[in-house]
Design an enzyme around this catalytic site. Sequence first.
Site, PDB file in Angstrom:
ATOM      1  N   ASP A 100      52.499  38.419  37.229  1.00 27.92           N
ATOM      2  CA  ASP A 100      52.993  38.983  35.969  1.00 27.92           C
ATOM      3  C   ASP A 100      54.189  39.903  36.201  1.00 27.92           C
ATOM      4  OD1 ASP A 100      50.767  37.684  35.144  1.00 27.92           O
ATOM      5  OD2 ASP A 100      49.600  39.479  34.693  1.00 27.92           O
TER       6      ASP A 100
ATOM      7  N   TYR B 134      37.281  38.505  36.133  1.00 24.46           N
ATOM      8  CA  TYR B 134      38.464  38.261  36.965  1.00 24.46           C
ATOM      9  C   TYR B 134      38.156  38.671  38.409  1.00 24.46           C
ATOM     10  CZ  TYR B 134      43.382  38.487  38.448  1.00 24.46           C
ATOM     11  OH  TYR B 134      44.577  38.293  39.095  1.00 24.46           O
TER      12      TYR B 134
HETATM   13  C1  GLA Z   1      46.273  37.765  35.155  1.00 25.49           C
HETATM   14  C2  GLA Z   1      46.705  38.487  36.425  1.00 25.49           C
HETATM   15  C3  GLA Z   1      47.659  37.609  37.247  1.00 25.49           C
HETATM   16  C4  GLA Z   1      47.075  36.219  37.470  1.00 25.49           C
HETATM   17  C5  GLA Z   1      46.552  35.618  36.172  1.00 25.49           C
HETATM   18  C6  GLA Z   1      45.817  34.320  36.376  1.00 25.49           C
HETATM   19  O1  GLA Z   1      47.358  37.581  34.299  1.00 25.49           O
HETATM   20  O2  GLA Z   1      47.338  39.704  36.099  1.00 25.49           O
HETATM   21  O3  GLA Z   1      47.960  38.256  38.462  1.00 25.49           O
HETATM   22  O4  GLA Z   1      46.072  36.249  38.452  1.00 25.49           O
HETATM   23  O5  GLA Z   1      45.691  36.508  35.477  1.00 25.49           O
HETATM   24  O6  GLA Z   1      46.668  33.331  36.814  1.00 25.49           O
END
Ligand code: GLA
Length: 388
Positions: free
Chosen positions: A174, A224
Amino acid sequence: MLDKILNVFKEKFGETGTILKFFAPGRINLIGEHIDYNGGCVLPCALTIGTYGVVRKREDNKIRCYSLNFEDKGIIETEIENLKYQSEHNWVNYIKAVIWAFEQKGHKIDKGFDFVCFGTIPNGSGLSSSASLEILISKILIDLFNINISMVEASLISQFAENKFIGVNCGIMDQFAIAMGKKDNAIFLNTNTLDYKYAPVKLDDMKIVISNTNKKRELADSKYNERRKECENSLLEIKKVKPEIETLADLTPEEFENIKDVIKDETWQKRVKHVLYENDRTKKAYEFLQQNNIIEFGKLLNLSHKSLKEDYEVTGVELDTLVEISWKQEGVIGSRMTGAGFGGCTVSIVKEQFVDIFIQNVGKEYKEKIGYDADFYVAEIGDAPKQI
Ligand code: GLA
C-alpha cells in the site's frame, strides 16, 4: 475542494506565514493479493482519490491537527516529543507514527506544525486511506524539513510506522503503491527485492469500476495477522525439505505440488497454494497488460477471486455476492475482491458502454441479497504524492 480546506485552515489556525498544500493518492490492487508479505509480486496502482493536506511549520514543538472527515473530534493537539500511541488522539496517531518512524530512522523533526486534511477515500473501504495519510505526512516532512530520502525509502518508513507504532502488521504494497504512483500506470512490484516496473494500463473502451461492499471490516486485522502466521508456519515446514527457500514466493507452483505433503495442516496447504498460484497469476497479468490483452487479464482477476474465496478464505458473503453478481453482467471482463478482504471493495473491468447498467444492476441485486447498498466509483489511475 482545496479552497475549502484552505479556508478551514485559516479559520482554525490563522492566515499568516507560509501555508503549503499537498495531496497523496489512495490505491487499488489489480492483482497479487496477500502476496506482499510472502515475497512475491503485486500489481497495484495509485488512484486520483486520496488525501489533501494543508500545513504550516511552527516555531515550537506543537502539532495541531484537524480533519474535515472527523469534524466532531475537533482540533487534536500533541507534541513532537515522547510520541506514544494514545487512543484519544484517534486518527492523529497515524501522524505521530510517521514522525516517530522518521526520528527512529535518524531524520530529525525539530519543529511542530499545524495541519488540516480531507480525504476523498471512503473510510474502511480498503482503498488505503491510512497509508494515504501516512505517505502524505512523509511527503510533508520531507519537504518541510528538507529530508533527503527517496519516496521508496519514505514508503518503507511509513510501513515501519504502521507496523511498529500503530501495530498493524501490513506488507509494503500500500505504502509503495501510493508513494510511487504514476498516472495511468500500474506498478509491477517484486516485494522481496523492491524492484519495480511501471505497466501502462491501456483499457481503450473499458473502465475500472470499484464497488464498495460497505461492510464494516470487523476482525479484519486479527484475521489478517492469522493468515500471516499461517504462511510463516508453512514456510518453516517447507524449509525442512527446501532449506534454501527464503520466502514462500521462492517456490514455483510445480515445486509446491511435489513437496506439499510436508505441510501437515490442510488449511495451511491451501494458504500456500493461493500464494504461489496468485504470484504466478500476477506475473502473467503483467505480461498480458503489456500486450494489451485485457480479456486474458480479466480471466486472471476471476481466478484470483476464486482462490481468495476457496483457498485463502478472506472474502465473505458480501464480497462474494458482489463479485458473483458482477461476473453475470454484460460487458464485464473480470472482477475480484481487492485489498485485505473481509469487506472493503471489489475491482471490475467493465466495457464503458455497460458501466451505467452494471452499476444499476449490481447495485439492485446486491441490495436485495445483502440488505444494504453498495457504492460504486469509476476509478482513474493517479500520480504520486505532490505539493500542489
Ligand atoms: C492490506 C495490507 C497490504 C496487503 C493487502 C493484501 O491492504 O496493508 O500490505 O497485504 O492487505 O494483499
